[in-house]
Design a protein around this motif. Structure first.
Motif, PDB file in Angstrom:
ATOM      1  N   UNK A   1      37.684  28.248  44.196  1.00  0.00           N
ATOM      2  CA  UNK A   1      39.017  28.430  43.617  1.00  0.00           C
ATOM      3  C   UNK A   1      38.974  29.401  42.446  1.00  0.00           C
ATOM      4  N   UNK A   2      37.969  29.244  41.604  1.00  0.00           N
ATOM      5  CA  UNK A   2      37.836  30.086  40.415  1.00  0.00           C
ATOM      6  C   UNK A   2      37.609  31.552  40.789  1.00  0.00           C
ATOM      7  N   UNK A   3      36.830  31.787  41.836  1.00  0.00           N
ATOM      8  CA  UNK A   3      36.486  33.151  42.229  1.00  0.00           C
ATOM      9  C   UNK A   3      37.454  33.748  43.247  1.00  0.00           C
ATOM     10  N   UNK A   4      38.412  32.949  43.698  1.00  0.00           N
ATOM     11  CA  UNK A   4      39.359  33.450  44.690  1.00  0.00           C
ATOM     12  C   UNK A   4      38.748  33.603  46.065  1.00  0.00           C
ATOM     13  N   UNK A   5      37.825  32.723  46.402  1.00  0.00           N
ATOM     14  CA  UNK A   5      37.136  32.771  47.689  1.00  0.00           C
ATOM     15  C   UNK A   5      37.558  31.596  48.556  1.00  0.00           C
ATOM     16  N   UNK A   6      37.385  31.747  49.845  1.00  0.00           N
ATOM     17  CA  UNK A   6      37.560  30.636  50.764  1.00  0.00           C
ATOM     18  C   UNK A   6      36.179  30.057  51.043  1.00  0.00           C
ATOM     19  N   UNK A   7      36.056  28.745  51.087  1.00  0.00           N
ATOM     20  CA  UNK A   7      34.748  28.146  51.388  1.00  0.00           C
ATOM     21  C   UNK A   7      34.171  28.642  52.713  1.00  0.00           C
TER      22      UNK A   7
ATOM     23  N   UNK B   1      36.173  40.333  37.333  1.00  0.00           N
ATOM     24  CA  UNK B   1      35.627  39.336  38.257  1.00  0.00           C
ATOM     25  C   UNK B   1      36.743  38.688  39.071  1.00  0.00           C
ATOM     26  N   UNK B   2      36.380  38.041  40.170  1.00  0.00           N
ATOM     27  CA  UNK B   2      37.360  37.277  40.935  1.00  0.00           C
ATOM     28  C   UNK B   2      37.925  36.159  40.081  1.00  0.00           C
ATOM     29  N   UNK B   3      39.111  35.742  40.265  1.00  0.00           N
ATOM     30  CA  UNK B   3      40.082  36.146  41.277  1.00  0.00           C
ATOM     31  C   UNK B   3      40.926  37.348  40.879  1.00  0.00           C
ATOM     32  N   UNK B   4      40.835  37.826  39.645  1.00  0.00           N
ATOM     33  CA  UNK B   4      41.672  38.964  39.234  1.00  0.00           C
ATOM     34  C   UNK B   4      41.243  40.251  39.937  1.00  0.00           C
ATOM     35  N   UNK B   5      39.948  40.529  39.968  1.00  0.00           N
ATOM     36  CA  UNK B   5      39.392  41.694  40.669  1.00  0.00           C
ATOM     37  C   UNK B   5      40.076  43.006  40.307  1.00  0.00           C
ATOM     38  N   UNK B   6      40.363  43.208  39.051  1.00  0.00           N
ATOM     39  CA  UNK B   6      40.944  44.478  38.632  1.00  0.00           C
ATOM     40  C   UNK B   6      39.863  45.552  38.665  1.00  0.00           C
ATOM     41  N   UNK B   7      40.288  46.787  38.843  1.00  0.00           N
ATOM     42  CA  UNK B   7      39.325  47.882  38.854  1.00  0.00           C
ATOM     43  C   UNK B   7      39.006  48.288  37.422  1.00  0.00           C
ATOM     44  N   UNK B   8      37.884  48.987  37.260  1.00  0.00           N
ATOM     45  CA  UNK B   8      37.476  49.438  35.929  1.00  0.00           C
ATOM     46  C   UNK B   8      38.546  50.338  35.308  1.00  0.00           C
ATOM     47  N   UNK B   9      39.110  51.313  36.033  1.00  0.00           N
ATOM     48  CA  UNK B   9      40.150  52.147  35.424  1.00  0.00           C
ATOM     49  C   UNK B   9      41.385  51.346  34.984  1.00  0.00           C
ATOM     50  N   UNK B  10      41.759  50.339  35.775  1.00  0.00           N
ATOM     51  CA  UNK B  10      42.915  49.507  35.406  1.00  0.00           C
ATOM     52  C   UNK B  10      42.646  48.759  34.104  1.00  0.00           C
ATOM     53  N   UNK B  11      41.474  48.156  33.995  1.00  0.00           N
ATOM     54  CA  UNK B  11      41.123  47.399  32.792  1.00  0.00           C
ATOM     55  C   UNK B  11      40.969  48.348  31.603  1.00  0.00           C
ATOM     56  N   UNK B  12      40.380  49.507  31.829  1.00  0.00           N
ATOM     57  CA  UNK B  12      40.190  50.481  30.748  1.00  0.00           C
ATOM     58  C   UNK B  12      41.534  50.885  30.161  1.00  0.00           C
ATOM     59  N   UNK B  13      42.496  51.134  31.027  1.00  0.00           N
ATOM     60  CA  UNK B  13      43.824  51.532  30.546  1.00  0.00           C
ATOM     61  C   UNK B  13      44.520  50.381  29.829  1.00  0.00           C
TER      62      UNK B  13
END
Length: 162
Positions: free
Chosen positions: A87-93, A17-29
């Motif tokens: 802020x938590x999701x890494x978004x701009x209002x 999830x945001x703000x990290x937004x890692x991909x599934x393969x990255x997290x799997x590894x």
């Protein structure tokens, strides 16, 4: 088959999830969990209403459904809650506001779009008719020129040089 606790699943899903937004393969590894398991977890989390983007690490690459889900989640929030959420999701209002505006105008302009579409179609038909008239005129001119040339080539007197 391994069983993971709910806390562990949530911790892993937070990395997607945001703000990290890692991909599934990255997290799997990184976590040593199969990608198929992570895809299933992400699908289940989405069905529960969580925002877990699948494409790109920037919010602009998110699907319309994910953007709409953010708009729905933030609609009842106060300004302070909204800012904290962003802020938590890494978004701009401003991004969320633009998405909200797009959602609100999605169906409001359908009559205007239909009218504009009809006008464009009418203008295009007019242009096609004009081009067809011009083509017919040029075809006639070409036929006349061809007839004149064929008469000259069959009549040696008009084409003789002095």
């Amino acid at each position: 088959m391994k069983h993971y606790s709910a806390e562990r699943k949530e911790a892993v899903l937070r990395k997607l999830a945001p703000p990290m937004n890692l991909t599934v393969p990255e997290v799997a590894e990184a976590e040593g969990i199969s990608a198929a398991t992570l895809y299933n977890w992400r699908k289940q989390a989405r069905e529960r209403g969580q925002v877990l983007p699948s494409r790109g690490s920037t919010p602009e690459g998110w699907s319309s459904e994910e953007k709409f889900r953010v708009v729905l989640e933030t609609a009842p929030m106060t300004e302070a809650e909204f800012s904290a959420y962003c802020r938590e999701k890494g978004l701009y209002p401003e991004q969320v506001e633009a998405w909200r505006e797009s959602c609100m105008n999605a169906n409001a302009n359908s009559a205007e779009l239909d009218k504009r579409s009809r006008q464009e179609r009418k203008a295009e038909l007019k242009r096609v008719k004009k081009l067809e008239r011009e083509l017919r005129r040029k075809d006639k001119a070409l036929a006349e020129t061809a007839a004149l040339l064929s008469r000259r080539s069959t009549n040696p007197i008009c084409c003789a040089r002095s």
